[in-house]
Scaffold this active site. Structure first.
Site, mmCIF file in Angstrom:
data_model
loop_
_atom_site.group_PDB
_atom_site.id
_atom_site.type_symbol
_atom_site.label_atom_id
_atom_site.label_comp_id
_atom_site.label_asym_id
_atom_site.label_seq_id
_atom_site.Cartn_x
_atom_site.Cartn_y
_atom_site.Cartn_z
ATOM 1 N N CYS A 357 0.815 -1.226 0.000
ATOM 2 C CA CYS A 357 0.000 0.000 0.000
ATOM 3 C C CYS A 357 0.848 1.276 0.000
ATOM 4 O O CYS A 357 0.353 2.340 -0.359
ATOM 5 C CB CYS A 357 -0.905 0.047 1.225
HETATM 6 O O1 KQY Z 1 -4.212 1.020 0.748
HETATM 7 C C1 KQY Z 1 -4.385 1.083 1.934
HETATM 8 N N1 KQY Z 1 -4.441 -0.012 2.611
HETATM 9 C C2 KQY Z 1 -4.507 2.399 2.561
HETATM 10 C C3 KQY Z 1 -5.311 2.463 3.773
HETATM 11 C C4 KQY Z 1 -5.485 3.874 4.226
HETATM 12 C C5 KQY Z 1 -5.851 3.969 5.597
HETATM 13 C C6 KQY Z 1 -6.000 5.363 6.108
HETATM 14 N N2 KQY Z 1 -5.952 5.313 7.531
#
Ligand code: KQY
Length: 364
Positions: A357
Site C-alpha cells: 500500500c
Molecule cells: O491502501 C491502503 N491499505 C490504505 C489504507 C489507508 C488507511 C487510512 N488510515
C-alpha cells in the site's frame, strides 16, 4: 507532459504484472499523526528500512512535505531521490499513477479519481484533494504522459494485473457505494479493461476482515506469475476471515484467465494470532474530528499478501508471529530468483495498510 483523453487499450497500452521489470518505485514519507502513532517516528523507521531494500535494485523516489524534507534526507540513503510534494498521507499505491506501457516500451501514467477510500460515504479522511492531485504531479516529475481518468474513482491497491490480459479485483471494494455508485459491475469491469488494456476481470467477492479500504485486493490475493496467485488463508473455520477467504478460493478454483488457463492457487496463511491495537498504540494516535481513529482491541487487517515485488527482492510484512517464517518460505518458492526480505510491519499496519500500500512501481 501531455494530458491524454484517449483510451489506453485503444492506444495499445496495458498494465504489466508487478513481477515484470521496474524502472523505479514511488513512496511517500509518513507524517500525519492520526494515521501514524507517536508522531510517526516508528513508521518513518519502517519506511526507511523498506526504502533501503527497494533502492538496492530500483530507483526509489520518496515524496516528502517541506516540513519533513531535512529529516527524511538525514534518514534515507543518498541513493533515494527525495522530492517535495504536498499529499494528505503516505499511500503511494493508491494515490500515485498506475503505469501502463505499449509494445514499444513507451510508458504512460493513469490518473484515477481519488476520494480517500469512499469520499463522504465511508472515506477515511477529509479533505483528500492533495492526494487526488499527486498522480498528475508524479507524471509531471517523470515527464510521463498521463491519461485523465479522474472521472473514475479507483485506488491502485484495488487492482492487480498479470500483464497478459487478466485483472484481479474485489466486489466488496469496486462495487462499494463510496466509489462509482452510478456504474454497474459490467460497466466497471469494462472500464478497468479499457484503462488497463485487459480482456478479463476476476472478481473476488471479499478481502481481508476489517480492512478499512472496503477490502482491497492487494491484501487478499496477488499474482506471483501469469496464471499463479497467492491467497490469504486460514484453516480456522471459526475465524471471521475464513468465509471471506473461502469465497475467494471458490471463485479462483473455478476461474480461467484471459488466456484460458486454470490458476495455480497457493494459500498464504494469515498470522496465527490476530494483530490487534493495544491501548498504548491507540493513545499514540491523535484524534480525528474529535474521534479516535482506532480503538483498543481492534483487529487490524494483517496479511502477508501485502508484499512488494522489487526487481531484486520481495518485501514481505512480518508481525512477530509463528506464520512469519511460513509466509517467507512460500513466497521464496514463488520467487526463487529474488531475495525474500521480511520487514517488521506492525507500525505500518497501524496506519491501515502495509508494504504494498505504501509503494507503487514505475514500470519499464
Ligand atoms: O491502501 C491502503 N491499505 C490504505 C489504507 C489507508 C488507511 C487510512 N488510515
Amino acid at each position: 507532459m501531455k494530458i491524454l483523453h484517449t483510451i489506453p487499450k485503444e492506444d495499445g497500452f496495458y498494465m504489466p504484472g508487478e513481477f515484470e521489470p521496474h524502472s523505479g518505485c514511488i513512496m511517500i514519507w509518513p507524517e500525519r499523526t492520526d494515521s501514524w502513532q507517536n508522531g510517526a517516528y516508528a513508521a518513518r523507521r519502517a519506511f526507511v528500512k523498506i526504502a533501503r531494500v527497494i533502492s538496492r535494485s530500483e530507483k526509489l523516489t520518496m515524496l516528502v512535505s517541506h516540513k519533513q524534507y531535512e529529516t527524511a534526507r538525514a534518514m534515507l540513503p543518498p541513493t533515494v531521490r527525495l522530492v517535495e510534494c504536498t499529499t494528505d498521507d503516505a499511500w503511494a499505491r493508491d494515490v500515485a499513477p498506475t503505469f501502463v506501457r505499449n509494445g514499444e516500451g513507451l510508458v504512460r501514467g493513469i490518473d484515477w479519481g481519488f476520494n480517500a477510500w469512499g469520499g463522504l460515504h465511508d472515506g477515511l479522511y477529509f479533505p483528500w484533494d492533495n492526494d487526488n492531485h499527486a498522480a498528475r504531479k508524479i507524471c509531471d516529475l517523470l515527464d510521463t504522459d498521463t491519461y485523465d481518468c479522474r472521472d473514475f474513482i479507483l485506488e491502485g491497491g484495488s487492482i492487480h494485473s498479470d500483464g497478459q490480459g487478466t485483472l484481479l479485483t474485489t466486489e466488496a471494494c469496486l462495487l462499494s457505494k463510496g466509489r462509482n455508485p452510478h456504474m454497474s459491475r459490467e460497466e466497471i469491469g469494462e472500464r478497468l479493461c479499457q484503462c488497463l488494456g485487459a480482456e478479463k476481470v476476476l472478481w473476488l467477492p471479499r478481502g481481508i476482515y476489517n480492512d478499512e479500504t472496503n477490502e482491497h485486493v492487494d491484501n487478499i490475493c496477488a499474482f506471483t506469475a501469469p496464471g499463479e496467485v497467492v491467497l490469504a488463508w486460514t484453516d480456522d473455520q471459526s475465524d471471521p476471515q475464513y468465509p471471506l477467504s473461502r469465497a475467494c478460493l471458490d471463485v479462483l478454483e473455478q476461474a480461467t484467465d484471459a488466456r484460458g488457463r486454470r490458476l495455480k492457487v497457493r494459500l498464504l496463511p494469515i498470522p496465527q494470532t490476530p494483530v490487534c491495537m493495544t491501548q498504548a498504540e491507540c493513545e499514540g494516535l491523535d484524534l480525528w474530528d474529535g474521534e479516535p481513529t482506532r480503538t483498543p482491541g481492534e483487529r487490524l487487517a494483517a496479511s502477508y499478501v501485502n508484499f512488494y515485488i522489487a526487481n531484486g527482492a520481495v518485501l514481505v510484512p512480518q508481525f512477530g508471529d509463528p506464520m512469519d517464517e511460513t509466509a517467507l518460505r512460500i513466497l521464496g518458492e514463488c520467487f526463487p530468483e529474488r531475495e525474500i526480505a521480511g520487514i517488521p510491519a506492525r507500525d505500518i499496519l497501524i496506519g491501515g495498510g502495509n508494504i504494498h500500500c505504501i509503494t507503487q512501481q514505475i514500470i519499464r
